[in-house]
Every structure is written in C-alpha cells, then in structure tokens.
Design a protein around this motif. Structure first.
Motif, PDB file in Angstrom:
ATOM      1  N   MET A   1      19.777  -2.009  -3.928  1.00  0.00           N
ATOM      2  CA  MET A   1      18.707  -2.295  -2.996  1.00  0.00           C
ATOM      3  C   MET A   1      19.266  -2.365  -1.578  1.00  0.00           C
ATOM      4  N   ALA A   2      18.500  -1.871  -0.657  1.00  0.00           N
ATOM      5  CA  ALA A   2      18.902  -1.885   0.748  1.00  0.00           C
ATOM      6  C   ALA A   2      17.885  -2.683   1.553  1.00  0.00           C
ATOM      7  N   ARG A   3      18.330  -3.226   2.654  1.00  0.00           N
ATOM      8  CA  ARG A   3      17.432  -3.983   3.540  1.00  0.00           C
ATOM      9  C   ARG A   3      17.099  -3.134   4.752  1.00  0.00           C
ATOM     10  N   TYR A   4      15.830  -3.131   5.121  1.00  0.00           N
ATOM     11  CA  TYR A   4      15.356  -2.346   6.255  1.00  0.00           C
ATOM     12  C   TYR A   4      14.564  -3.238   7.193  1.00  0.00           C
ATOM     13  N   ASP A   5      14.662  -2.962   8.481  1.00  0.00           N
ATOM     14  CA  ASP A   5      13.874  -3.668   9.480  1.00  0.00           C
ATOM     15  C   ASP A   5      12.558  -2.939   9.672  1.00  0.00           C
ATOM     16  N   TYR A   6      11.492  -3.711   9.779  1.00  0.00           N
ATOM     17  CA  TYR A   6      10.162  -3.171  10.047  1.00  0.00           C
ATOM     18  C   TYR A   6       9.591  -3.888  11.257  1.00  0.00           C
ATOM     19  N   HIS A   7       8.763  -3.169  12.011  1.00  0.00           N
ATOM     20  CA  HIS A   7       8.144  -3.720  13.221  1.00  0.00           C
ATOM     21  C   HIS A   7       6.643  -3.518  13.139  1.00  0.00           C
ATOM     22  N   CYS A   8       5.893  -4.561  13.459  1.00  0.00           N
ATOM     23  CA  CYS A   8       4.433  -4.491  13.453  1.00  0.00           C
ATOM     24  C   CYS A   8       3.952  -4.188  14.871  1.00  0.00           C
ATOM     25  N   PRO A   9       3.277  -3.054  15.081  1.00  0.00           N
ATOM     26  CA  PRO A   9       2.783  -2.732  16.429  1.00  0.00           C
ATOM     27  C   PRO A   9       1.594  -3.599  16.848  1.00  0.00           C
ATOM     28  N   SER A  10       0.958  -4.246  15.901  1.00  0.00           N
ATOM     29  CA  SER A  10      -0.209  -5.070  16.207  1.00  0.00           C
ATOM     30  C   SER A  10       0.174  -6.434  16.794  1.00  0.00           C
ATOM     31  N   CYS A  11       1.055  -7.159  16.096  1.00  0.00           N
ATOM     32  CA  CYS A  11       1.428  -8.511  16.565  1.00  0.00           C
ATOM     33  C   CYS A  11       2.855  -8.581  17.098  1.00  0.00           C
ATOM     34  N   HIS A  19      14.175  -2.831  -0.389  1.00  0.00           N
ATOM     35  CA  HIS A  19      13.664  -1.885  -1.373  1.00  0.00           C
ATOM     36  C   HIS A  19      14.704  -0.802  -1.604  1.00  0.00           C
ATOM     37  N   PRO A  20      14.580  -0.027  -2.703  1.00  0.00           N
ATOM     38  CA  PRO A  20      15.558   1.034  -2.977  1.00  0.00           C
ATOM     39  C   PRO A  20      15.573   2.080  -1.867  1.00  0.00           C
ATOM     40  N   MET A  21      16.715   2.728  -1.699  1.00  0.00           N
ATOM     41  CA  MET A  21      16.848   3.745  -0.656  1.00  0.00           C
ATOM     42  C   MET A  21      15.910   4.916  -0.891  1.00  0.00           C
ATOM     43  N   SER A  22      15.591   5.205  -2.132  1.00  0.00           N
ATOM     44  CA  SER A  22      14.725   6.337  -2.450  1.00  0.00           C
ATOM     45  C   SER A  22      13.244   6.023  -2.254  1.00  0.00           C
ATOM     46  N   ALA A  23      12.893   4.759  -2.091  1.00  0.00           N
ATOM     47  CA  ALA A  23      11.487   4.359  -1.930  1.00  0.00           C
ATOM     48  C   ALA A  23      11.074   4.417  -0.469  1.00  0.00           C
ATOM     49  N   HIS A  24       9.839   4.787  -0.231  1.00  0.00           N
ATOM     50  CA  HIS A  24       9.257   4.800   1.107  1.00  0.00           C
ATOM     51  C   HIS A  24       7.892   4.104   1.050  1.00  0.00           C
ATOM     52  N   PRO A  25       7.924   2.783   0.843  1.00  0.00           N
ATOM     53  CA  PRO A  25       6.665   2.067   0.640  1.00  0.00           C
ATOM     54  C   PRO A  25       5.902   1.843   1.943  1.00  0.00           C
ATOM     55  N   LYS A  26       4.589   1.653   1.804  1.00  0.00           N
ATOM     56  CA  LYS A  26       3.781   1.214   2.948  1.00  0.00           C
ATOM     57  C   LYS A  26       3.941  -0.300   2.995  1.00  0.00           C
ATOM     58  N   VAL A  27       4.417  -0.789   4.127  1.00  0.00           N
ATOM     59  CA  VAL A  27       4.735  -2.204   4.267  1.00  0.00           C
ATOM     60  C   VAL A  27       3.718  -2.852   5.188  1.00  0.00           C
ATOM     61  N   SER A  28       3.169  -3.986   4.759  1.00  0.00           N
ATOM     62  CA  SER A  28       2.221  -4.749   5.567  1.00  0.00           C
ATOM     63  C   SER A  28       2.939  -5.904   6.244  1.00  0.00           C
ATOM     64  N   CYS A  29       2.532  -6.206   7.450  1.00  0.00           N
ATOM     65  CA  CYS A  29       3.116  -7.316   8.213  1.00  0.00           C
ATOM     66  C   CYS A  29       2.765  -8.638   7.527  1.00  0.00           C
ATOM     67  N   PRO A  30       3.758  -9.519   7.326  1.00  0.00           N
ATOM     68  CA  PRO A  30       3.459 -10.815   6.699  1.00  0.00           C
ATOM     69  C   PRO A  30       2.662 -11.742   7.611  1.00  0.00           C
ATOM     70  N   SER A  31       2.653 -11.463   8.930  1.00  0.00           N
ATOM     71  CA  SER A  31       1.930 -12.326   9.861  1.00  0.00           C
ATOM     72  C   SER A  31       0.453 -11.963   9.983  1.00  0.00           C
ATOM     73  N   CYS A  32       0.171 -10.651  10.172  1.00  0.00           N
ATOM     74  CA  CYS A  32      -1.217 -10.249  10.441  1.00  0.00           C
ATOM     75  C   CYS A  32      -1.792  -9.277   9.413  1.00  0.00           C
ATOM     76  N   GLY A  33      -0.934  -8.702   8.533  1.00  0.00           N
ATOM     77  CA  GLY A  33      -1.419  -7.793   7.509  1.00  0.00           C
ATOM     78  C   GLY A  33      -1.543  -6.342   7.948  1.00  0.00           C
ATOM     79  N   HIS A  34      -1.260  -6.060   9.212  1.00  0.00           N
ATOM     80  CA  HIS A  34      -1.324  -4.681   9.725  1.00  0.00           C
ATOM     81  C   HIS A  34      -0.178  -3.873   9.143  1.00  0.00           C
ATOM     82  N   GLU A  35      -0.333  -2.554   9.010  1.00  0.00           N
ATOM     83  CA  GLU A  35       0.738  -1.712   8.489  1.00  0.00           C
ATOM     84  C   GLU A  35       1.900  -1.665   9.487  1.00  0.00           C
ATOM     85  N   ALA A  36       3.112  -1.910   8.997  1.00  0.00           N
ATOM     86  CA  ALA A  36       4.300  -1.952   9.844  1.00  0.00           C
ATOM     87  C   ALA A  36       5.037  -0.623   9.791  1.00  0.00           C
ATOM     88  N   GLU A  37       5.871  -0.392  10.802  1.00  0.00           N
ATOM     89  CA  GLU A  37       6.670   0.831  10.913  1.00  0.00           C
ATOM     90  C   GLU A  37       8.133   0.479  10.713  1.00  0.00           C
TER      91      GLU A  37
END
Length: 77
Positions: A1-11, A19-37
């Motif tokens: 498993m690898a750790r990746y940084d995500y940024h929420c453009p909303s908040c 998540h695994p390196m081969s996975a490309h999940p849609k990640v939701s922001c834990p603060s506001c629920g908006h999709e993160a990048e």
C-alpha cells in the motif's frame, strides 16, 4: 500500500489516503465531501555533494575494452 496526498478544491483541505499503487479511486474530502484531486509529489531523492558522477565511473583496470583505431581516418593522430 502506498500513501498519496489529495487536495480538495472546494474547502482547500489537504489529506493523505492509503491505497494500492494500481488503484485510482475517486476520493471524497473528509471535511466537506467534495471530490478531491491527487497531488503530484516529486520524489524525495536529493543528490548532494561533489563527486557524485565521479563515483559512478570505473577505473582503467575495469576490463573495459580500449577504443579501436580505424585506418585512414582523419581523426587518427
């Protein structure tokens, strides 16, 4: 498993997701629920000091073949 940084453009929150390196999940922001990048983070390797490239070269006794000379070439001395 690898750790990746995500940024929420909303908040403007930044957080880590594992998540695994081969996975490309849609990640939701834990603060506001908006999709993160996913944030691009360059490698942490830093090359410091003089002589880095000098240590990569082999010496004369390394068994490397000597360059051959060709006859009748203008670059021969």
């Amino acid at each position: 498993m690898a750790r990746y940084d995500y940024h929420c453009p909303s908040c403007n929150a930044t957080f880590e997701v594992e998540h695994p390196m081969s996975a490309h999940p849609k990640v939701s922001c834990p603060s506001c629920g908006h999709e993160a990048e996913r944030v691009f983070d360059p490698s942490g390797i830093v090359f410091k000091g003089s002589g880095f490239y000098n240590t990569d070269q082999r010496g004369k006794g390394s068994g490397a073949p000597a360059p051959s000379k060709c006859e009748n070439c203008p670059h021969n001395d």
